[in-house]
Design an enzyme around this catalytic site. Structure first.
Site, short mmCIF file in Angstrom:
data_model
loop_
_atom_site.label_atom_id
_atom_site.label_comp_id
_atom_site.label_asym_id
_atom_site.label_seq_id
_atom_site.Cartn_x
_atom_site.Cartn_y
_atom_site.Cartn_z
N CYS A 1 34.06 25.61 33.05
CA CYS A 1 34.95 26.53 33.00
C CYS A 1 36.15 26.16 32.56
CB CYS A 1 35.33 27.04 34.47
SG CYS A 1 36.62 28.44 34.52
N HIS A 2 36.94 26.91 31.76
CA HIS A 2 38.14 26.67 30.83
C HIS A 2 39.15 25.66 31.77
CE1 HIS A 2 37.90 28.72 26.77
NE2 HIS A 2 37.89 27.38 26.82
N THR A 3 39.16 26.27 32.95
CA THR A 3 40.01 25.42 33.82
C THR A 3 39.88 23.73 34.07
OG1 THR A 3 40.10 27.29 34.89
CG2 THR A 3 41.38 25.80 36.21
N HIS B 1 34.18 23.06 39.31
CA HIS B 1 34.52 23.92 40.43
C HIS B 1 33.62 25.12 40.32
CE1 HIS B 1 36.82 25.17 37.27
NE2 HIS B 1 36.72 26.55 37.63
N GLU B 2 32.89 25.15 39.41
CA GLU B 2 31.74 26.57 39.37
C GLU B 2 30.40 25.91 39.79
OE1 GLU B 2 32.96 29.79 36.24
OE2 GLU B 2 31.02 28.84 35.82
N CYS C 1 40.79 30.80 55.04
CA CYS C 1 40.70 30.22 56.63
C CYS C 1 40.41 31.24 57.65
CB CYS C 1 42.12 29.58 56.81
SG CYS C 1 43.31 30.79 57.21
N CYS D 1 45.18 32.93 58.62
CA CYS D 1 46.46 33.30 58.44
C CYS D 1 46.62 34.99 58.09
CB CYS D 1 46.84 32.53 57.05
SG CYS D 1 45.84 33.12 55.54
N CYS E 1 44.58 36.30 54.88
CA CYS E 1 43.25 36.26 55.18
C CYS E 1 43.11 37.53 56.07
CB CYS E 1 42.84 35.18 56.07
SG CYS E 1 42.34 33.73 54.94
N CYS F 1 45.21 32.99 50.54
CA CYS F 1 44.94 32.31 51.96
C CYS F 1 46.20 31.43 52.08
CB CYS F 1 43.76 31.48 52.08
SG CYS F 1 43.67 30.46 53.31
N ARG G 1 44.67 28.48 49.61
CA ARG G 1 44.87 28.94 48.20
C ARG G 1 45.05 27.59 47.25
NH1 ARG G 1 50.58 31.87 47.45
NH2 ARG G 1 49.86 32.81 49.30
N CYS H 1 33.26 31.19 40.02
CA CYS H 1 34.84 31.20 39.57
C CYS H 1 34.85 32.34 38.64
CB CYS H 1 34.90 30.09 38.92
SG CYS H 1 36.76 30.16 37.95
N ARG I 1 28.67 30.06 29.02
CA ARG I 1 28.75 29.39 30.17
C ARG I 1 27.53 28.21 29.91
NH1 ARG I 1 33.18 29.93 31.27
NH2 ARG I 1 34.01 30.39 33.52
P1 NAD Z 1 38.52 32.21 26.74
O1 NAD Z 1 39.36 31.35 26.11
O2 NAD Z 1 36.97 32.03 26.77
O3 NAD Z 1 38.68 33.71 26.37
C1 NAD Z 1 39.90 34.22 26.11
C2 NAD Z 1 39.82 35.21 24.64
O4 NAD Z 1 40.95 35.73 24.61
C3 NAD Z 1 39.20 34.56 23.37
O5 NAD Z 1 38.29 35.08 22.91
C4 NAD Z 1 40.48 34.69 22.55
O6 NAD Z 1 40.31 34.85 21.01
C5 NAD Z 1 40.90 35.94 23.13
N1 NAD Z 1 42.55 35.90 22.78
C6 NAD Z 1 43.52 35.15 22.88
N2 NAD Z 1 44.72 35.55 22.62
C7 NAD Z 1 44.52 37.11 22.30
C8 NAD Z 1 45.41 38.13 22.02
N3 NAD Z 1 46.78 37.95 21.77
N4 NAD Z 1 44.92 39.09 21.84
C9 NAD Z 1 43.53 39.50 22.20
N5 NAD Z 1 42.72 38.46 22.46
C10 NAD Z 1 43.25 37.16 22.58
O7 NAD Z 1 39.12 32.27 28.51
P2 NAD Z 1 38.34 32.68 29.74
O8 NAD Z 1 37.56 31.49 30.39
O9 NAD Z 1 37.45 33.98 29.65
O10 NAD Z 1 39.59 33.10 30.52
C11 NAD Z 1 40.41 33.93 30.28
C12 NAD Z 1 41.98 33.94 31.11
O11 NAD Z 1 41.82 34.08 32.50
C13 NAD Z 1 42.49 32.49 31.05
O12 NAD Z 1 43.74 32.58 31.03
C14 NAD Z 1 42.07 31.78 32.48
O13 NAD Z 1 42.92 30.84 32.70
C15 NAD Z 1 42.23 32.96 33.31
N6 NAD Z 1 41.67 33.04 34.54
C16 NAD Z 1 42.32 33.70 35.53
C17 NAD Z 1 41.79 33.55 36.97
C18 NAD Z 1 42.66 34.35 37.85
O14 NAD Z 1 42.14 34.26 39.06
N7 NAD Z 1 43.56 35.25 37.54
C19 NAD Z 1 40.73 32.99 37.26
C20 NAD Z 1 39.78 32.38 36.07
C21 NAD Z 1 40.42 32.24 34.88
ZN ZN Z 2 43.79 32.08 55.31
#
Ligand code: NAD
Ligand code: ZN
Length: 380
Positions: free
Chosen positions: A48-50, A70-71, A100, A103, A106, A114, A118, A178, A373
């Site tokens: 995953c990107h993270t 993590h995935e 948990c 809390c 939860c 959590c 978290r 994830c 993926r």
């Molecule tokens: P990704 O990089 O695969 O996809 C992001 C897409 O957004 C790309 O295709 C990119 O071209 C496009 N993009 C970028 N800027 C843009 C703009 N200004 N306008 C339109 N499109 C634009 O990323 P991903 O794996 O799909 O993750 C997306 C986001 O979600 C990331 O910021 C990630 O950190 C976040 N995320 C959040 C959580 C959460 O719990 N809130 C969990 C997982 C991931």
């Molecule tokens: Zn909790």
């Protein structure tokens, strides 16, 4: 692939020794699970990107050497003291955030944040004794978001494990631990589009396409995909996206383009880019009177959200969500069931597969922006 010596617990993880350097497959000792911990055998993991952000460690605290990942999906090998709801052989998905069950968060129906478990991206040790369960010749190797799944065996807090249907194929449902659940939950649990409504999805990566999948499941009739990368549009058709907007093709703000397309604005929007401009557009493109925008992308730490308060007074709602508002232990098993009863399609997110020995190829694919993926098979 190196030999696995399970008897003496010498196993085979992929260690990130330094920021941005290829992972190295090493023999690492994985200590037994302590209080409220579970040792699991990982069968499949995906990238995953993270993982890539923390491997590059640009703008994050560098914590190395570390086992990322993590995935994933795996099977319980042994449990530590106090663990009563899991036993060896159970199929589990590890999750980067936890539940948990005790809390205030939860216990609240509204929150999944959590207090105890978290996400904490800086912590490289287990909560119980502030120590790592991974070592090489006694030298600790740090954990990552409580999961560290780039390893044949890993130790996870019981609160970060969702026990799932043992009939669910782990090579598919591992992606639900994830990004896919995050996007899906952002739509189904937070944006909650009505049947026949319009939904705009900003960012068509795995998270955004999962948000689109949620809109399809909810019965939205128009799903507008917004991305700066036109290559994403062909793939997005498989996810029920009906119309596409590339902000680069217009010389006016994308929110105005969408308002013209959809009679004043969309009913719901879900932002999955992490870019502040897209966040503001996602809010400003929803219809007044009832529109709801949901932010999912993780912004730059200095980003500031700027909009006229009139947009709120005109009865638009702005929300944000973390892991799609799912509680990992209580809710993720039912997301797996959605896949089992064919309501949710997971296969279309899986575009590549590599053996564990070639884990660095999965990083190359993600860095090139190819596919969604990549499944990493641990037994190969
Ligand atoms: P990704 O990089 O695969 O996809 C992001 C897409 O957004 C790309 O295709 C990119 O071209 C496009 N993009 C970028 N800027 C843009 C703009 N200004 N306008 C339109 N499109 C634009 O990323 P991903 O794996 O799909 O993750 C997306 C986001 O979600 C990331 O910021 C990630 O950190 C976040 N995320 C959040 C959580 C959460 O719990 N809130 C969990 C997982 C991931
Ligand atoms: Zn909790």
């Amino acid at each position: 692939m190196l030999q696995t010596r399970i008897g003496s617990r010498w196993l085979v993880p992929a260690v990130a020794w330094e920021a941005g350097k290829p992972l190295v497959i090493e023999e690492v000792e994985v200590a037994p699970p302590q209080k409220m911990e579970v040792r699991i055998k990982i069968l499949f993991t995906s990238l995953c990107h993270t993982d890539v952000y923390f491997w590059e460690a640009k703008g994050q605290n560098p914590v190395f050497p570390r086992i990322l990942g993590h995935e994933a999906g795996g099977v319980v090998e042994s449990v530590g003291e106090g663990v009563t709801d899991l036993q060896p052989g159970d199929h589990v998905l590890p999750v980067f955030t936890g539940e948990c069950k005790e809390c205030a968060h939860c216990k609240s129906e509204e929150s999944n944040m959590c207090d105890l478990l978290r996400i904490n991206t800086d912590r490289g040790v287990m909560l119980h004794d502030q120590k790592s369960r991974f070592s090489i010749n006694g030298k600790p190797i740090f954990h990552f978001v409580g999961t560290s799944t780039f390893s044949e065996y890993t130790v996870v807090h019981v609160g970060c494990l969702a026990k799932i249907n043992p009939l669910a194929p782990l090579d598919k449902v591992c992606v639900l631990s994830c990004g896919i659940s995050t996007g899906l939950g952002a739509t189904l649990n937070v944006a909650k589009p009505k049947k026949g409504s319009s939904v705009a999805v900003f960012g068509l990566g795995a998270v955004g396409l999962a948000a689109a999948e949620g809109a399809r499941i909810a019965g939205a009739s128009r799903i507008i995909g917004v991305d700066l990368n036109a290559n994403r549009f062909e793939l997005a058709k498989k996810f029920g996206v009906t119309e596409f907007v590339n902000p680069k093709d217009y010389n006016k703000p994308v929110q105005e383009v969408i308002a013209e397309m959809i009679n004043g604005g969309v009913d719901r929007s879900v932002e999955c880019t992490g870019h502040i401009d897209a966040m503001i557009s996602a809010f400003e493109c929803v219809h007044d009177g009832w529109g709801v925008a949901v932010l999912v992308g993780v912004p730059h730490k200095d980003a500031v959200f700027k909009t006229s308060p009139m947009n709120l007074l005109n009865e638009r709602t702005l929300k944000g969500t973390f892991f799609g508002n799912y509680k990992p232990r209580s809710d993720i098993p039912s997301v797996v069931e959605k896949y089992m009863n064919k309501e949710l399609e997971v296969e279309k997110f899986i575009t590549h597969e590599v053996p564990f020995s070639e884990i660095n190829k999965a990083f190359d694919l993600m860095l090139k922006g190819e596919g969604l993926r990549c499944i990493i098979r641990m037994d190969a």
